[in-house]
Design a protein around this motif. Structure first.
Motif, mmCIF file in Angstrom:
data_model
loop_
_atom_site.group_PDB
_atom_site.id
_atom_site.type_symbol
_atom_site.label_atom_id
_atom_site.label_comp_id
_atom_site.label_asym_id
_atom_site.label_seq_id
_atom_site.Cartn_x
_atom_site.Cartn_y
_atom_site.Cartn_z
ATOM 1 N N GLY A 97 3.968 -9.688 -8.008
ATOM 2 C CA GLY A 97 5.253 -10.205 -7.545
ATOM 3 C C GLY A 97 5.298 -10.336 -6.039
ATOM 4 O O GLY A 97 5.879 -11.275 -5.501
ATOM 5 N N TYR A 98 4.654 -9.377 -5.336
ATOM 6 C CA TYR A 98 4.598 -9.430 -3.877
ATOM 7 C C TYR A 98 3.855 -10.674 -3.418
ATOM 8 O O TYR A 98 4.268 -11.371 -2.492
ATOM 9 C CB TYR A 98 3.895 -8.201 -3.315
ATOM 10 C CG TYR A 98 4.477 -6.850 -3.665
ATOM 11 C CD1 TYR A 98 5.684 -6.718 -4.351
ATOM 12 C CD2 TYR A 98 3.817 -5.688 -3.299
ATOM 13 C CE1 TYR A 98 6.208 -5.478 -4.663
ATOM 14 C CE2 TYR A 98 4.333 -4.438 -3.599
ATOM 15 C CZ TYR A 98 5.527 -4.336 -4.293
ATOM 16 O OH TYR A 98 6.028 -3.105 -4.586
ATOM 17 N N ASN B 52 8.173 1.132 -4.741
ATOM 18 C CA ASN B 52 8.201 0.282 -5.936
ATOM 19 C C ASN B 52 8.838 -1.080 -5.701
ATOM 20 O O ASN B 52 9.760 -1.476 -6.409
ATOM 21 C CB ASN B 52 8.940 1.014 -7.072
ATOM 22 C CG ASN B 52 8.234 2.291 -7.487
ATOM 23 O OD1 ASN B 52 7.008 2.318 -7.565
ATOM 24 N ND2 ASN B 52 9.003 3.345 -7.735
ATOM 25 N N GLY B 53 8.377 -1.784 -4.720
ATOM 26 C CA GLY B 53 8.861 -3.135 -4.508
ATOM 27 C C GLY B 53 9.352 -3.373 -3.088
ATOM 28 O O GLY B 53 9.771 -2.447 -2.393
ATOM 29 N N HIS C 25 12.025 -4.757 -2.217
ATOM 30 C CA HIS C 25 13.460 -4.485 -2.152
ATOM 31 C C HIS C 25 13.765 -3.001 -1.957
ATOM 32 O O HIS C 25 14.899 -2.634 -1.626
ATOM 33 C CB HIS C 25 14.155 -4.987 -3.418
ATOM 34 C CG HIS C 25 13.698 -4.289 -4.668
ATOM 35 N ND1 HIS C 25 12.442 -4.510 -5.208
ATOM 36 C CD2 HIS C 25 14.309 -3.373 -5.464
ATOM 37 C CE1 HIS C 25 12.299 -3.772 -6.291
ATOM 38 N NE2 HIS C 25 13.422 -3.064 -6.473
#
Length: 297
Positions: free
Chosen positions: A3-4, A46-47, A49
């Motif tokens: 996703g990154y 974890n992301g 965000h």
């Protein structure tokens, strides 16, 4: 990390298509973001965000611990701030953890330039060969116009107006500007385009002005290699990189009486503050001012 990667690729496309950044600049953004993604992975965050202001400060501390130059740290921080600003626009994250992170103050260094006699020595050293014709035209034009190396690489035949002795330059952010050039650059360009370029283009077909030994459009890396070889052959002290010719262009104009606004326009600077770094005075100019102005000189 998948996703990154998708977020990064979309951001880089935005820089290329909407901001019109050069491939050279985009490569720096890619490297800087990849380094930050590795940091996220190491910290088990974890992301994107989930990154907080504290995490951003921790990353900045890590950069300082590597003894990087302030300019490099400022660039990396600015890159990530822009990345998060874009992700907020795309509603991928709710906040920008780098908004409140202070950029390190840039070290104020005077731009390096060549003196006028060094320019003459450099140009006189270029041999009368096929590649020599190209190199002479390239360096004459860079010095005559103050173009950025990326602008020079993108120059096409239709952009050169020999009758008016002007060049249409496609600058940063899709901003075009016309720059005049003198007889030395005009003569070198005529000779190159009617001779060496045709010889180099036997197995290629495109409209880019400057080409490599295989007839392909020249790259910024290729120009840097040409300048390195040229200064070694000329036996001029120090190193020569493309921006030094841009610095020399601006410095010599100002030292010979050009006004700041005109130089700003020629360089394609959006802000006058970017042009003001060239208000330094060379040793020769300083000596002239002293001799003509001091009552007991």
């Amino acid at each position: 990390m998948q996703g990154y990667d998708e977020a990064m690729l979309s951001f880089l496309q935005y820089l290329q298509l909407e901001k019109n950044y050069s491939d050279y600049t985009i490569d720096y953004y890619r490297q800087d973001i990849n380094e930050f993604l590795l940091f996220i992975s190491e910290q088990a965050i974890n992301g994107l965000h989930m990154v907080s202001y504290f995490d951003a400060r921790l990353y900045l501390t890590k950069l300082y611990s590597k003894n990087l130059a302030k300019k490099s740290i400022a660039r990396k921080t600015s890159c990530l701030r822009s990345f998060y600003k874009w992700m907020m626009r795309e509603e991928m994250v709710d906040e920008n953890p780098f908004t409140m992170v202070a950029l390190p103050k840039k070290e104020q260094k005077l731009p390096q330039f060549l003196y006028e006699e060094e320019i003459v020595q450099l140009l006189a050293s270029i041999p009368e060969t096929t590649l020599g014709q190209r190199n002479l035209a390239l360096i004459e034009l860079l010095y005559a116009t103050g173009m950025r190396v990326s602008e020079c690489c993108g120059l096409q035949i239709k952009d050169i107006h020999f009758a008016l002795e002007t060049i249409l330059v496609h600058g940063k952010g899709k901003k075009d500007r016309y720059i005049p050039f003198g007889k030395y650059a005009a003569n070198a360009l005529h000779k190159y385009m009617n001779g060496a370029r045709k010889e180099l283009m036997k197995k290629a077909e495109h409209d880019y002005v400057f080409v490599n030994s295989r007839g392909e459009p020249i790259t910024p890396r290729g120009i840097r290699h040409i300048l390195k070889q040229t200064i070694e052959h000329a036996c001029v002290d120090g190193k020569l990189y493309p921006h030094m010719l841009r610095h020399s262009f601006a410095t010599h104009l100002l030292n010979n009486g050009a006004d700041m606004r005109s130089v700003q326009e020629l360089l394609g600077h959006e802000n006058l503050s970017s042009t003001q770094i060239y208000t330094h005075i060379t040793k020769d100019q300083l000596q002239k001012v002293y001799q003509s102005s001091h009552p007991r000189a």
